[in-house]
Write an enzyme that holds these catalytic residues in place. Structure first.
Site, PDB file in Angstrom:
ATOM      1  N   TYR A  56      39.614  31.361  51.872  1.00  0.00           N
ATOM      2  CA  TYR A  56      40.518  32.187  52.472  1.00  0.00           C
ATOM      3  C   TYR A  56      41.904  31.554  53.443  1.00  0.00           C
ATOM      4  O   TYR A  56      41.603  30.779  54.212  1.00  0.00           O
ATOM      5  CB  TYR A  56      39.983  33.115  53.385  1.00  0.00           C
ATOM      6  CG  TYR A  56      39.081  34.112  52.817  1.00  0.00           C
ATOM      7  CD1 TYR A  56      38.890  34.319  51.554  1.00  0.00           C
ATOM      8  CD2 TYR A  56      37.715  34.490  53.446  1.00  0.00           C
ATOM      9  CE1 TYR A  56      37.971  35.158  50.762  1.00  0.00           C
ATOM     10  CE2 TYR A  56      36.864  35.074  52.902  1.00  0.00           C
ATOM     11  CZ  TYR A  56      36.777  35.431  51.459  1.00  0.00           C
ATOM     12  OH  TYR A  56      35.916  36.302  51.038  1.00  0.00           O
ATOM     13  N   HIS A 124      30.573  30.316  45.998  1.00  0.00           N
ATOM     14  CA  HIS A 124      31.658  31.289  45.735  1.00  0.00           C
ATOM     15  C   HIS A 124      32.474  31.156  44.295  1.00  0.00           C
ATOM     16  O   HIS A 124      32.747  30.346  44.055  1.00  0.00           O
ATOM     17  CB  HIS A 124      32.967  30.833  46.784  1.00  0.00           C
ATOM     18  CG  HIS A 124      33.890  31.826  47.298  1.00  0.00           C
ATOM     19  ND1 HIS A 124      34.963  31.886  47.924  1.00  0.00           N
ATOM     20  CD2 HIS A 124      33.755  33.158  46.891  1.00  0.00           C
ATOM     21  CE1 HIS A 124      35.658  32.729  48.059  1.00  0.00           C
ATOM     22  NE2 HIS A 124      34.863  33.707  47.099  1.00  0.00           N
TER      23      HIS A 124
END
Length: 317
Positions: A56, A124
Site C-alpha cells: 500500500y 498477499h
C-alpha cells in the site's frame, strides 16, 4: 451489532473488533495527518484492529500507520500487514514470495510500524489473474519460501497468526488445503454484487474454524454511494450493467427501509466465519458513518428477497 466489541478471532488468540481500519486508500489519499486523525478517531471509538501492507502506497501505509499508533500500549490493539506484493516507484508491481524477500519485508515492517511483533501477517495476492503463466511457480514459492519463514517467526513470537489475503477465493482455498494457515483476508467475492466465495471457500472456513476478515465490502464505492452517475467499481467508473444491477438492489433495500451501504457492510458478516470487515476511511466522518451502518440491523427478509429476485446468488452462511 456493536462494531467495537472484541471477539475471538478463531483459534489465533487474538481479539478482533468487528470493524477494522484499512490502510490502503487511507494512506494513499489521506496523507500523514489524515491517517493520524482516522486512527485517533478509531481509537476513541474503541476500535482496535489496524490493517496495512507492504504494497500500500509503496510502504507509506506502514510508515504512516506506525507513526499514528506510536506510543499506544502494544497489547491494546491488533496489527496486521501483508508480504509478497510490492509497489515500485514507477507504479508497477513486484512480487517476491522468497524466503529472503519475506524475511526482509518483515524486518522493514517492524521498523516502519515501530513494533517488535506483528499480530497478523498475510501472504498477499498469490492469484492467477495477477501472475499469468507464472502463477504455479509463485504459488509454490509462497508455500516453500514465504510460509516457512513466517512459521519460524511465529515460533519466535515475532509473528502471531499467518494468513492468506487476496480477492480470488479459489487460490485462497487451494492454499488453505495445502498448508496450515491460521486466517484469511478476503477482498470481494462475498459482496452484494459477487458471491463466489459462498460456493466453497466460506463453507470450508466455517467447517475448519478458519477465521476470515472481509475487506472492500463496498466494492471501492458503488455499494456505498448506490447507482449514481459517478459511482466507482473497483477503482474505475462503474459499467452500465453494474449500475443497473446496483439500482435494482438499492430498490429492494429501500423497500425494507435499509440503505444499500448498510446492507453491503453487513452482508459478509452473515457468514459465521467472517469475524470483521476492514474498510479504508479517509476521514473521521467516514468512520462515524460506517460505525452507524454496522449498528443498523437489516431485516432477514431483505436477504431472502434479494435471493428470490435473482439479485444475489447466495447468502453467506
Amino acid at each position: 451489532m456493536n462494531a467495537t466489541d472484541r471477539i475471538p478471532f478463531g483459534a489465533t488468540g487474538l481479539m478482533m473488533s468487528r470493524l477494522g481500519i484499512g490502510g490502503g486508500s487511507l494512506a494513499s489519499a489521506a496523507g500523514e495527518g489524515g491517517v493520524k486523525a482516522v486512527v485517533d478517531a478509531a481509537w476513541d471509538a474503541g476500535l482496535r484492529y489496524f490493517d496495512t501492507a507492504a504494497y500500500y502506497a509503496g510502504g507509506e501505509s506502514e510508515r504512516r500507520l506506525g507513526l499514528a499508533l506510536r506510543g499506544r500500549k502494544r497489547d491494546a490493539y491488533v496489527l496486521g500487514t501483508k508480504t509478497g506484493r510490492y509497489l515500485l516507484p514507477d507504479g508497477t508491481d513486484r512480487f517476491d514470495y522468497s524466503a529472503a524477500g519475506t524475511e526482509a519485508t518483515i524486518r522493514t515492517a517492524l521498523s516502519r510500524l515501530h513494533t517488535e511483533r506483528l499480530d497478523l501477517v498475510f501472504i498477499h495476492d498469490v492469484q492467477p489473474s495477477l501472475h499469468g503463466d507464472a502463477y504455479e511457480a509463485q504459488h509454490a514459492l509462497a508455500l516453500k519460501g514465504a510460509f516457512p519463514v513466517l512459521q519460524r517467526l511465529k515460533a519466535a513470537g515475532v509473528v502471531g497468526a499467518i494468513g492468506v489475503a487476496m480477492r480470488d477465493p479459489v487460490p485462497i482455498l487451494r492454499l488453505l488445503q495445502e498448508a496450515p494457515f491460521d486466517a484469511v483476508m478476503l477482498a470481494g467475492a462475498c459482496t452484494l454484487l459477487h458471491q463466489e466465495a459462498c460456493e466453497a471457500l466460506l463453507p470450508h472456513c466455517v467447517a475448519t474454524g478458519t477465521p476470515v476478515l472481509f475487506a472492500a465490502p463496498f466494492e471501492t464505492g458503488i455499494l456505498a454511494t448506490g447507482a449514481t452517475p459517478a459511482a466507482r467499481y473497483r477503482y474505475k467508473p462503474a459499467a452500465p450493467d453494474l449500475l443497473a444491477r446496483t439500482a435494482a438492489i438499492e430498490a429492494v433495500c429501500a423497500r425494507h427501509g435499509v440503505t444499500i451501504a448498510a446492507a453491503a457492510i453487513r452482508f459478509p458478516l452473515l457468514c459465521p466465519a467472517v469475524k470483521g470487515v476492514v474498510v479504508g476511511h479517509q476521514a473521521p466522518s467516514e468512520l462515524a458513518a460506517n460505525l452507524a451502518l454496522l449498528a443498523a440491523e437489516p431485516p432477514v427478509a431483505l436477504w431472502s428477497d434479494l435471493l428470490a429476485q435473482g439479485l444475489i446468488r447466495a447468502i453467506p452462511a
